[in-house]
Scaffold this motif. Structure first.
Motif, PDB file in Angstrom:
ATOM      1  N   GLN A   1      -0.957  14.174  -3.544  1.00  0.00           N
ATOM      2  CA  GLN A   1       0.294  13.634  -4.088  1.00  0.00           C
ATOM      3  C   GLN A   1       1.053  12.763  -3.093  1.00  0.00           C
ATOM      4  N   VAL A   2       0.656  12.782  -1.833  1.00  0.00           N
ATOM      5  CA  VAL A   2       1.365  12.013  -0.814  1.00  0.00           C
ATOM      6  C   VAL A   2       1.374  10.528  -1.158  1.00  0.00           C
TER       7      VAL A   2
ATOM      8  N   ILE B   1       4.024   9.437  -3.641  1.00  0.00           N
ATOM      9  CA  ILE B   1       5.381   9.358  -3.091  1.00  0.00           C
ATOM     10  C   ILE B   1       5.558   8.065  -2.303  1.00  0.00           C
ATOM     11  N   VAL B   2       4.550   7.726  -1.507  1.00  0.00           N
ATOM     12  CA  VAL B   2       4.616   6.494  -0.720  1.00  0.00           C
ATOM     13  C   VAL B   2       4.685   5.281  -1.638  1.00  0.00           C
ATOM     14  N   GLU B   3       3.925   5.301  -2.725  1.00  0.00           N
ATOM     15  CA  GLU B   3       3.962   4.184  -3.665  1.00  0.00           C
ATOM     16  C   GLU B   3       5.344   4.038  -4.303  1.00  0.00           C
TER      17      GLU B   3
ATOM     18  N   GLY C   1      14.539  12.618   6.282  1.00  0.00           N
ATOM     19  CA  GLY C   1      14.495  13.053   7.672  1.00  0.00           C
ATOM     20  C   GLY C   1      13.128  13.517   8.121  1.00  0.00           C
ATOM     21  N   TRP C   2      12.150  13.520   7.211  1.00  0.00           N
ATOM     22  CA  TRP C   2      10.812  13.998   7.558  1.00  0.00           C
ATOM     23  C   TRP C   2       9.756  13.023   7.037  1.00  0.00           C
ATOM     24  N   ARG C   3       8.709  12.790   7.842  1.00  0.00           N
ATOM     25  CA  ARG C   3       7.568  11.994   7.416  1.00  0.00           C
ATOM     26  C   ARG C   3       6.956  12.646   6.172  1.00  0.00           C
ATOM     27  N   VAL C   4       6.593  11.852   5.180  1.00  0.00           N
ATOM     28  CA  VAL C   4       5.979  12.398   3.976  1.00  0.00           C
ATOM     29  C   VAL C   4       4.691  13.124   4.363  1.00  0.00           C
ATOM     30  N   PHE C   5       4.559  14.360   3.866  1.00  0.00           N
ATOM     31  CA  PHE C   5       3.499  15.244   4.354  1.00  0.00           C
ATOM     32  C   PHE C   5       3.043  16.146   3.211  1.00  0.00           C
TER      33      PHE C   5
ATOM     34  N   LEU D   1       5.224  18.380  -7.169  1.00  0.00           N
ATOM     35  CA  LEU D   1       4.422  17.424  -7.935  1.00  0.00           C
ATOM     36  C   LEU D   1       3.083  18.035  -8.330  1.00  0.00           C
ATOM     37  N   ASP D   2       2.450  18.715  -7.389  1.00  0.00           N
ATOM     38  CA  ASP D   2       1.167  19.352  -7.666  1.00  0.00           C
ATOM     39  C   ASP D   2       1.327  20.454  -8.712  1.00  0.00           C
TER      40      ASP D   2
END
Length: 507
Positions: free
Chosen positions: A112-113, A116-118, A130-134, A143-144
């Motif tokens: 699912q990462v 989110i980036v898209e 505040g956090w890198r998508v992970f 989402l999953d």
């Protein structure tokens, strides 16, 4: 401090990944009792890591009762929770868990990462949350769940983190502290609120999330059931706590801009304190509000630290634990700095600095027949310290100048490893011998936040509770580490790029 104040007792509770610790302290800073209760992680399928939330609660009950034994429970005025971050629990309208909690170690939602980036862009998402998508935190987990467990997703009345669930059991309120909520990747970290666009993308309404409160806020008093279970009075106040690493920083007195905590556990965590939020351009450091007012934290980590030494002990001894830590220290002390040319790169699970590379692997370079256990142990210690220096330099490239470094954990209790840290960094470090700093930090939040105002503010609490540190300054002849560090960085960049595909195979 009045006689009444000196008799006040406070509880700090740390609900971790594999166990819960509780600590009872007096308002003059003395530890009067400690308790611990462990629990397990369930791995029913590949990439799936789950926990039974009821085990969290039972561990809280047992550890609290253990540390209260022999003390006057009626003197306990307040408690606060420190907890692991990133886990996800679905509950029904009666506040009952309806499925096992997904641990922050769960990786089933990695696919699912990309979605989110898209939708948001990696940089925008980082600056919002505040956090890198992970692929392990609540946003991707939800989402999953919506896609692969739609009945569970629809049935859930609310979604909680670890601390949120314990506070619900304690007070009957669905609340989350803003500090720990950041790692859900569902908040707007600068606004201090749930992010409506991210929630909409995930497919949930804000009403299904707990109310956000600042750390140190009063959540309420214990319910009758909670008071009976813990053996406490129903008038005991519950104070909002925070993420375990931030609570540990408070327990170590790391609360001012320029302070840095280095927590040396299985992984090594670096938590730098800043006066304002500063998004790391490289996204190696997550950022969010500290558990203390008016300052922020920058959160980075070495994925491997103390576990590298445990690995070396197993390899060198032929079985785990044959060489105890005293033996290791003696062997390392007999080897000169530089480990006779042996270099170790602690990238067992990838690396984050100077660039993010999930495929990098642990590597030794320069191994010769003359090298023995002492050289291997020292090379491991030095390699972790070189990597720590790279992480701290990455932090200073965007953050404030470091004014003080405080060490917690296993390396802080090792005279040899602490010496190597100071020499490799070329900076003085302060080592603290605090067994459960996160519990101590939670207890401090309880004392400052309670209506009794056991301590007037965080500064007062730190002056009263935080123990004195052992100062270690760089040795006069530590300059040799400068050239070693330059060589380490050159070799590390070469070694990291040896691993080129999804299996991490060597080119």
């Amino acid at each position: 401090m009045s006689e009444t104040d000196s008799e006040t007792l406070l509880l700090g509770i740390d609900v971790g990944t594999t166990g819960t610790k509780a600590m009872l302290i007096s308002s003059d800073g003395h530890v009067l009792g400690e308790g611990y209760c462990g629990y397990s992680l369930s791995r029913p399928a590949a990439l799936v890591v789950e926990q039974d939330a009821d085990e969290w609660w039972q561990a809280v009950v047992q550890s609290v009762r253990m540390c209260l034994s022999g003390n006057d429970n009626g003197r306990v005025r307040a408690l606060s929770i420190s907890a692991q971050g990133g886990s996800l629990l679905a509950i029904d309208s009666d506040d009952v868990p309806i499925a096992p909690a997904r641990s922050w170690l769960d990786r089933r939602a990695t696919a699912q990462v990309d979605r989110i980036v898209e939708r948001f862009g990696a940089t925008e998402f980082f600056q919002r949350t505040g956090w890198r998508v992970f692929g392990a935190y609540n946003c991707v987990q939800l989402l999953d769940m919506r896609e692969n467990e739609p009945e569970l997703f629809t049935r859930a009345s609310a979604f909680l983190g670890t601390a949120d669930f314990i506070n619900l059991r304690l007070t009957g309120r669905r609340c989350a502290d803003m500090n720990a909520a950041g790692i859900t990747q569902l908040t707007n970290v600068l606004a201090g609120s749930w992010d409506s666009e991210i929630l909409a993308f995930v497919g949930i309404e804000e009403a299904r999330m707990p109310q956000l409160l600042r750390p140190g806020s009063i959540l309420g008093t214990l319910t009758a059931d909670a008071a009976a279970a813990l053996g406490l009075g129903a008038d005991v106040e519950v104070i909002a706590g925070g993420h375990d690493q931030y609570c540990a920083a408070l327990g170590a007195g790391v609360v001012e801009s320029g302070d840095v905590l280095v927590s040396t556990g299985t992984a090594w965590v670096v938590l730098g304190i800043t006066a304002t939020p500063i998004p790391d351009p490289a996204q190696n450091f997550g950022f969010g509000p500290h558990v203390t007012p008016d300052v922020w934290g920058e959160f980075g980590s070495l994925r491997n630290g103390g576990n590298c030494l445990d690995w070396a002990r197993t390899v060198c001894s032929g079985r785990a634990g044959l060489d105890d830590y005293a033996d290791v220290e003696q062997l390392v002390a007999e080897v000169a700095p530089g480990s006779q040319g042996l270099r170790f790169f602690p990238h067992f699970d990838g690396t984050s600095v100077p660039t993010w590379n999930d495929q990098a692997k642990g590597t030794m370079v320069g191994l010769e027949l003359r090298h023995g256990a002492g050289e291997i142990y020292r090379a491991v210690m030095e390699g972790v310290c070189f990597e720590l220096r790279r992480l701290l330099e990455a932090y200073e490239s965007f953050g404030p100048t470091i004014s003080r470094i405080r060490l917690l954990g296993g390396a802080a209790n090792s005279a040899v490893w602490t010496r190597i840290i100071a020499d490799v960094l070329g900076r003085p470090v302060e080592a603290l011998n605090i067994a459960h700093s996160a519990c101590l930090g939670a207890a401090m939040l309880a004392g400052v936040g309670s209506s009794a105002r056991v301590w007037t503010d965080i500064e007062h609490a730190c002056a009263t509770v935080v123990p004195a540190a052992r100062l270690v300054t760089p040795a006069a002849d530590c300059d040799s580490y400068e050239s070693m560090f330059t060589d380490y960085c050159r070799l590390a960049d070469t070694v990291i790029h040896l691993y080129d595909d999804a299996r991490g195979s060597v080119r």
